[in-house]
Design an enzyme around this catalytic site. Structure first.
Site, PDB file in Angstrom:
ATOM      1  N   HIS A  72       0.761  -1.138   0.067  1.00 20.22           N
ATOM      2  CA  HIS A  72       0.057  -0.001  -0.052  1.00 20.22           C
ATOM      3  C   HIS A  72       0.890   1.147  -0.080  1.00 20.22           C
ATOM      4  CE1 HIS A  72      -3.965  -1.825   1.632  1.00 20.22           C
ATOM      5  NE2 HIS A  72      -3.668  -2.267   0.528  1.00 20.22           N
ATOM      6  N   TYR A 200      -9.337   5.034   7.573  1.00 26.61           N
ATOM      7  CA  TYR A 200      -9.558   5.506   8.991  1.00 26.61           C
ATOM      8  C   TYR A 200     -10.513   6.621   9.178  1.00 26.61           C
ATOM      9  CZ  TYR A 200      -5.192   3.234  10.053  1.00 26.61           C
ATOM     10  OH  TYR A 200      -4.247   2.178  10.298  1.00 26.61           O
ATOM     11  N   PRO A 292      -4.100  -0.420  18.698  1.00 31.64           N
ATOM     12  CA  PRO A 292      -3.915  -0.866  17.309  1.00 31.64           C
ATOM     13  C   PRO A 292      -4.127   0.476  16.310  1.00 31.64           C
ATOM     14  CG  PRO A 292      -5.965  -1.545  17.914  1.00 31.64           C
ATOM     15  CD  PRO A 292      -5.471  -1.106  19.136  1.00 31.64           C
ATOM     16  N   LYS A 296       1.133  -0.537  15.122  1.00 32.07           N
ATOM     17  CA  LYS A 296       2.566  -0.747  15.424  1.00 32.07           C
ATOM     18  C   LYS A 296       2.648  -1.908  16.451  1.00 32.07           C
ATOM     19  CE  LYS A 296       3.842   2.701  13.518  1.00 32.07           C
ATOM     20  NZ  LYS A 296       4.162   2.200  12.105  1.00 32.07           N
ATOM     21  N   TYR A 384       4.169   6.125  10.274  1.00 29.04           N
ATOM     22  CA  TYR A 384       3.086   4.853   9.970  1.00 29.04           C
ATOM     23  C   TYR A 384       4.027   3.832   8.921  1.00 29.04           C
ATOM     24  CZ  TYR A 384      -1.330   2.844   8.515  1.00 29.04           C
ATOM     25  OH  TYR A 384      -2.162   1.735   8.536  1.00 29.04           O
TER      26      TYR A 384
END
Length: 389
Positions: A72, A200, A292, A296, A384
């Site tokens: 991604h 998200y 979550p 990580k 990220y």
């Protein structure tokens, strides 16, 4: 029995450490209190930092990931009924890989079996001894019979509820914890993913996440109170609530279906210091837990394993113990940075009942700033996709 490294815990951290060490001739024995079938039945994370991807390749277990995993280049963030994309490639030049933890564990088992590594399942009553001495050993029982394993070092990869962390004296340990007032209700379904990348969503009704495991297996989450139970949520109720929290443009194309797994996970942040005491080294959830939101947990376990494996290789090749002495400080430096990012993502995207109108407006303003600031997106993308080891 005797080995160089006794590894307590046969999840992905313990198996990866064993894999890396055995490849350079360092002997290990892995002790796991559950069966292999149980370990492989656990549904866990699916987003791998690029450092994790590269380490799996180095360990010789990246072939199926490279074939079946989904790279991604970014993710989507939604608020106020609209959605924007953070492009990781443009922002920091890296990607992430979507590949389920269960599949990673399966690959590690296969590689360990191929090299004849020793993995002992159903090990009960595991106890660690003489960790502050020169001759540590581990005991356990199996089918009621006692066993003993002598070793040079012990790697505690047995999770938050394992025996390793409590084996460090209370007066030595310093623990930090934040418990969030909500959990994630997660559903796994045999349905095509909602989008090509993760979404998200911040909504007045609560957080939502649309993710995937493969092109035909989707994983969705919604924020729920800690008082909720799985039985409170039918499949229809879950899908309806998920649609409410997603922008209309994507909610209308959501493909629903029967859940094949449904669970509620509480959110917490936890760190235990130090990560080394005597001959014992902690890795992964044995030393730290992250919410979550920032993806990580597994990745931090992998970075711990990297630091410990490199330190052990240096020690056995040259007798140099400096990296072992510095393991805890090095690992914790990266742990706390990931803690900060996970805390930021969690506080940014979720609704807190104790927040007033000002605090909620600040969340919205932070998201609006992230949407229009290349610098803010670069910071998010760097964290990220994974800080360097």
């Amino acid at each position: 029995m005797r080995t160089q490294i006794a590894i307590v815990g046969g999840g992905p951290a313990g198996l990866l450490l064993s894999q890396l060490l055995n490849r350079v001739g360092i002997s290990t024995v892995v002790l796991e209190r559950k069966s292999r079938d149980y370990v492989l039945s656990r549904i866990r994370a699916g987003v791998l930092e690029w450092g994790t991807v590269e380490l799996l390749r180095t360990a010789g277990v990246g072939e199926r990931m490279d074939h079946e995993g989904m790279p991604h280049d970014g993710c989507y963030l939604a608020h106020d009924g609209r959605m924007f994309r953070v492009d990781f490639r443009d922002a920091c030049g890296r990607q992430v890989m979507v590949y389920g933890q269960t599949e990673m564990t399966r690959d590690l088992y296969a590689a360990q079996d191929a090299m004849g590594a020793t993995i002992i399942h159903d090990a009960e009553e595991v106890a660690l001894h003489e960790l502050d001495g020169e001759a540590p050993f581990v005991t356990w029982t199996h089918d009621g019979k006692p066993f003993r394993l002598d070793c040079d070092f012990v790697a505690g990869c047995d999770g938050f509820h394992g025996v390793s962390r409590p084996s460090i004296p209370k007066e030595v340990r310093r623990e930090f914890e934040k418990v969030y007032p909500f959990g994630w209700l997660g559903v796994l379904s045999h349905t095509p993913p909602l989008a090509d990348e993760l979404i998200y969503a911040s909504h007045e009704r609560g957080f939502a996440l649309a993710s995937m495991r493969n092109p035909n297996l989707s994983r969705y989450y919604i924020q729920v109170p800690l008082t909720d139970h799985v039985e409170d949520w039918s499949d229809d109720a879950f899908w309806q609530e998920l649609k409410r929290r997603l922008p209309e443009e994507v909610a209308e194309r959501l493909v629903t279906g029967p859940s094949i797994e449904k669970s509620i996970a509480p959110l917490r942040s936890f760190v235990s210091e130090p990560m080394r005491w005597g001959k014992l080294f902690l890795c992964g959830d044995a030393a730290h837990i992250v919410p979550p939101t920032g993806a990580k947990g597994l990745n931090l376990a992998v970075s711990d394993v990297h630091y410990l494996a490199e330190a052990l290789k240096l020690f056995y090749s040259s007798g140099d113990g400096s990296a072992l002495d510095g393991y805890s400080e090095q690992a914790l430096s990266r742990v706390w940075k990931a803690m900060r990012f996970s805390w930021w993502m969690t506080t940014l995207m979720h609704r807190f009942t104790e927040h007033n109108a000002y605090e909620r407006r600040m969340q919205d303003t932070e998201l609006a700033f992230l949407e229009c600031s290349a610098a803010a997106q670069a910071v998010m993308a760097e964290n990220y996709t994974g800080l360097p080891y």
